[in-house]
Design an enzyme around this catalytic site. Structure first.
Site, PDB file in Angstrom:
ATOM      1  CD  GLU A  87     -34.493  19.672  36.758  1.00 23.09           C
ATOM      2  OE1 GLU A  87     -33.886  20.760  36.741  1.00 23.09           O
ATOM      3  OE2 GLU A  87     -35.712  19.576  36.900  1.00 23.09           O
ATOM      4  CG  ASP A 108     -38.728  25.058  37.982  1.00 23.97           C
ATOM      5  OD1 ASP A 108     -38.659  23.862  37.643  1.00 23.97           O
ATOM      6  OD2 ASP A 108     -38.978  25.977  37.188  1.00 23.97           O
ATOM      7  CG  ASP A 128     -40.903  23.355  31.495  1.00 21.05           C
ATOM      8  OD1 ASP A 128     -41.676  23.491  32.471  1.00 21.05           O
ATOM      9  OD2 ASP A 128     -39.783  23.869  31.446  1.00 21.05           O
TER      10      ASP A 128
END
Ligand code: NAG
Ligand code: NAG
Ligand code: NAG
Length: 982
Positions: A535, A532, A608
């Site tokens: 980015e 996760d 999300d």
């Protein structure tokens, strides 16, 4: 995952979800995007606009033995600046166009493609360029249908098919590559400061940089601020922009990831849906909007352009921030404008001419999706957070008590002590290995989160080792470790561009001790990984990410590589999981961030999302858009990450999830527990049915995944015309049917013939489903037969809360396994049911792929791959024969590059191990009359039951006839035939 600051806001106002749009730039807040758009609007207002770029004809050089030519390009704006052009045609007809600045003050980043491509593509040795006075051109293709024309002045590149332009680069004259320049520093006499020495005095090299083409001012060239962050931009302006038009294609799809329709809405023009261009800049967007061109977590710069005549596609291999304007100047054409912050121009043109060929061309470039482990297609249960090992045990127990199948339990960040990944919080997880063993008892797995940020503390061995190795991202000075704020507080980030990090990272996942070096002895081979925040997400960084002037391996700035950054972590993590076991097992890694080529490393999810109907709907479009850009193993969080969906919404959401390739329920820390067993009846029973339906269909999914994973291999012949991607939108299956070009709320599962339209609205009891062909479709549950029409027809399908609109396309054979089990590994020896859905001519076909589901021994030929065909014994006869035959030997009579399936032996070890697995039931839909005999060829009469059909009457749909053959006693691995005599 979200920032805690905003969590507070969420707690206060739980009903008003909204992204803080001010955290993220609009085009007008990004200097290079502003400049790019301004260029386009000046061009639009200027009737005599002409691109200043032209090819220097004296510099054209054609390679003697391959389809490559290079040339110098100049700009009338800056006669002293040199650019190079490189145009090549691959052996499969894909055209690659590259442009770079030559002998510039600096070098542009040119490695984006090398991370995305599986190998340097082979150039055609048959195609030759013809150099003329005005252009360079090449004609190719089996029927000489393709032509590439490079016009010299102004530079314009077009790809034609049968004389019609498919893709045009720089047709609107918006191409611009901002050359590196020197910042004009005031001369000493102009400045009040003392002490400037000679070296600081830079001579202004070029003509005034504000030439007509570039506008009036140096807008945002040298420094930019956004919020409290300042980007020092030490290299100055280096953006490039390019218009790409599709003169004969009225629809464009792709460029994921955006929360929007599959058929991309416009961003410019009179009636633009969005005022900003689509943005690609991987971002952790808190509570993203359900309809927006804003960036999300991943970026795949791939766009399909489609019309009833042909499909073409482009892949713009750029890693820096990119904005894309989309417009349809006419209903039959599309015009796009791509603006990127840095790097070279490197664009692949895929000639198609249909979606099928596009997929092949694209997967030959960037690879096919990896074949996942079979269990990864099961039901995944996640929550932020299961708070202890006993929590996991009790959740597992309750699933079992309620007979609800589940394969995987997930742990979010709270398992890790102070968010130091790999280190268990022993207060709550005192016995991680025992806990995992308890989960493994029923063949289940654990997935545990590992993020790329490391807590900066000397007592964290993983950080310490990374720091000692010097493999952390540096801040702008280039020598200090970059420090930012993330889950673990003050954190550093591993620079996966640094080869020094690769072997080290792989070692961390070893389940056995590595002496002084860290290895994860408190994990097992059934601990899989969730990557996760890659980015990367940085809570206190600009736009919740890293400063663009941070420095990576090789001296590149973060801006140059940002959109690729997220791809390297799951790549190396999946390699690590393969390396930790012997014999190696297939990895499972879920990633939030991704780029072109990420399909080789595992699954993605849409991040999300919110528990709203809009988010439920847009999740489907997003997974479709990712799929056509190669990233097929996707899904969105069931129930929505944020919010407390009411039971009806949750039931619908599980229905959506069951028809996504990746099927995971997840929820935010602040939501109420919502495991499916917690609902009251009748909802709980509905959820159990949906979970079981998913498990019933695992053979269909696994076969579809297998198709996707081998699709790039040319010799393998698919059963249906186009089987490869898991969720196939209408334009892919019916590329000529205009009425389906904007459809994105119903789709087919691979090549199985299953058509699903998940319900994404409240209070629905029936729904309209579009059938694009003159064919019979059967309701999977009720066997109602719907007859489509060659002109396209809408039929009404029941869709009360317990019902999923699910149709079987006539002509398909579906293999299922219908015994309810607690997890998928327990289904290994279960018998199969075959559903034979006859088409209007009495024909049907399907396939089944099986292997051990977890190792790589399938690559050595340990597989079962069957084809089932039902057809009339002689034309017009009523007797139908259903056969099962070996599909592998049919396909593999020639060697296949890279896959050693040639070793295939029909009696391979895996096939022998499942020899006793039988077909327990065959259901035949759509027989025209009651059989007089049903036999295994050369054998006994079989037991069967026949229910005649009921013809359609007025507005009422007909009911298909149903023949149920009970226990035909045939093996799933053997050749056999069953004869139904009418
Ligand atoms: C319009 O385009 C031409 C080039 O074709 C250029 O010379 C002229 O300066 C442009 N006008 C404006 C206002 O930009
Ligand atoms: C924009 O919308 C208006 C009003 O619906 C319509 O009259 C006009 O033709 C549209 N323009 C374009 C370019 O589609
Ligand atoms: C990523 O994976 C590919 C194989 O698909 C490999 O060749 C490449 O080196 C990997 N990149 C890194 C950084 O490990």
């Amino acid at each position: 995952m979200v920032r805690p600051i905003v969590l507070l806001f969420l707690l206060c106002v739980p009903s008003s979800f909204a992204v803080k749009t001010s955290d993220f730039k609009t085009c007008a807040q990004a200097g290079f995007c502003r400049r790019g758009r301004a260029l386009a609007s000046r061009a639009q207002d200027n009737a005599s606009w002409k691109s200043p770029y032209s090819v220097d004809s004296s510099s054209i050089s054609v390679a003697p033995d391959q389809a490559l030519f290079t040339a110098g390009v100049k700009s009338s704006l800056y006669p002293d600046i040199k650019f190079s052009l490189d145009v090549r045609i691959h052996d499969d007809g894909v055209v690659r166009v590259r442009m770079d600045e030559v002998d510039g003050l600096r070098k542009r980043y040119d490695e984006a493609a090398s991370w995305a491509l599986i190998a340097e593509p082979k150039l055609s040795r048959e195609i030759t360029w013809t150099v003329g006075n005005k252009d360079v051109r090449a004609i190719y293709g089996a029927k000489k249908e393709n032509e590439v024309v490079v016009n010299l002045e102004p530079l314009r590149i077009s790809l034609l098919r049968n004389g019609k332009e498919q893709v045009v680069l720089n047709g609107r004259g918006l191409l611009h590559m901002e050359h590196f320049r020197t910042k004009e520093i005031p001369r000493p006499e102009d400045t009040p400061e003392e002490g400037l020495d000679e070296d600081d005095v830079q001579v202004v090299m070029q003509v005034k940089p504000t030439a007509w083409f570039e506008g009036e001012t140096e807008d945002g060239y040298w420094e930019e601020s956004f919020g409290s962050n300042t980007d020092s931009k030490p290299k100055g302006p280096e953006s490039h922009s390019l218009d790409i038009t599709f003169p004969n294609h009225g629809h464009v799809y792709g460029i994921p990831q955006h929360a929007t329709r599959l058929d991309l809405p416009t961003t410019t023009g009179e009636n633009a849906t969005y005022s900003d261009p689509y943005r690609l800049w991987n971002s952790d967007v808190f509570e993203y909007l359900a309809s927006s061109p804003m960036s999300l977590y991943g970026s795949i710069p791939v766009m399909h352009a489609h019309s009833a005549e042909s499909t073409v596609a482009i892949f713009n291999a750029v890693a820096s921030e990119t904005w894309i304007d989309v417009d349809h100047p006419t209903t039959k054409s599309s015009s796009t404008h791509w603006i990127s912050e840095s790097g070279i121009l490197d664009v692949f043109l895929m000639p198609g001419p249909n979606p099928d060929e596009i997929f092949k061309q694209y997967t030959r470039l960037t690879g096919t999706p990896a074949l996942p482990a079979h269990w990864a297609l099961g039901h995944h249960q996640c929550r932020w957070n299961y708070i202890s090992s006993d929590d996991i045990r009790s959740v597992q127990k309750r699933f079992d008590e309620h007979d609800m199948p589940v394969d995987v339990f997930w742990l979010d960040i709270e398992y890790a002590e102070e968010h130091k990944y790999f280190i268990w919080d022993k207060k709550t997880f005192p016995d991680p290995v025992d806990m995992t063993r308890d989960v493994e008892a029923l063949g289940r797995k654990m997935v545990v989160i590992i993020d790329p940020h490391l807590k900066r503390t000397a007592n964290y061995p993983v950080y310490k080792e990374a720091s000692d190795l010097g493999v952390l991202v540096k801040s702008k000075s280039g020598d200090a470790e970059y420090e930012g704020w993330c889950w673990s507080g003050s954190s550093a980030w591993i620079d996966f561009f640094n080869p020094g990090a690769w072997e080290w990272w792989k070692g961390l996942f070893k389940t056995t001790s590595q002496g002084d070096k860290w290895s994860w002895v408190e994990s097992t081979e059934n601990t899989y990984i969730w990557n996760d925040m890659n980015e990367p997400s940085v809570f206190n960084g600009p736009e919740i990410s890293m400063p663009r002037d941070n420095i990576h391996y090789g001296g590149w700035e973060h801006r140059d590589i940002h959109n690729i950054n997220g791809m390297l972590l799951p790549n190396l993590t999946s390699q690590a999981l393969v390396a930790r076991s012997d014999p190696p097992k297939r990895p499972f890694v879920l990633t939030r961030s991704f780029y072109a080529g990420s399909q080789r490393f595992g699954a993605m999810w849409t991040g999300d999302n919110l528990g709203t109907w809009d988010h439920m709907a847009v999740g489907i479009y997003m997974v479709l858009a990712n799929g056509i850009a190669g990233m097929t193993f996707g899904g969105s969080d069931i129930g929505g990450f944020f919010g407390n969906p009411e039971p009806e919404m949750l039931v619908r959401w599980y229905q959506v999830g069951a028809f996504n390739p990746f099927f995971r329920a997840h929820a935010h820390l602040d939501t109420k527990r919502r495991e499916p067993y917690l609902l009251d009846e009748p909802y709980r029973g509905m959820l159990r049915d949906i979970l079981r339906l998913r498990y019933t269909m695992l053979p269909i999914w696994y076969t579809a995944f297998h198709d996707a994973s081998i699709y790039g291999i040319p010799i393998l012949r698919p059963v249906h015309e186009s089987i490869h991607f898991l969720m196939m939108p209408h334009y892919v299956v019916f590329p000529r049917d205009e009425a389906g070009f904007s459809l994105d709320d119903q789709y087919f599962i691979g090549g199985s013939g299953l058509l699903v339209k998940p319900i994404v609205h409240k209070d629905v009891t029936e729904i309209d489903v579009y059938i694009a062909e003159d064919q019979v479709y059967y309701n999977y549950f009720s066997h109602v037969a719907y007859r489509g029409s060659a002109k396209g027809k809408h039929v009404t399908v029941p869709a009360a809360l317990h019902e999923i609109p699910l149709l079987i396309r006539g002509g398909s054979i579906l293999p299922t396994r219908e015994r309810p089990r607690r997890s998928s590994p327990l289904m290994k020896r279960d018998p199969f049911t075959l559903r034979v859905a006859l088409d209007k001519t009495g024909y049907a076909k399907g396939q089944l792929y099986l292997d051990d589901g977890e190792t790589f021994s399938h690559l050595e030929g340990n597989i079962v791959w069957r084809e089932f065909v039902a057809e009339k014994t002689v034309k017009k006869a009523k007797t139908i024969k259903i056969t099962s035959s070996d599909l592998v030997s049919k396909n593999l009579d020639t060697a296949v590059d890279g896959v050693s399936l040639t070793k295939y032996d029909p009696l391979n070890a895996f096939a022998r191990s499942v020899e006793s697995v039988r077909v327990e039931k065959i259901v035949v839909l759509g027989l025209s009359s009651k059989p007089v005999s049903v036999k295994v060829e050369g054998g006994e009469e079989l037991v069967y039951e026949f229910t005649p059909g009921v013809a359609a009457e007025g507005k009422k749909e007909g009911q298909a006839s149903v023949l149920v053959i009970k226990d035909p006693g045939v093996s799933i691995t053997k050749d056999w035939a069953i004869v139904i005599q009418a």
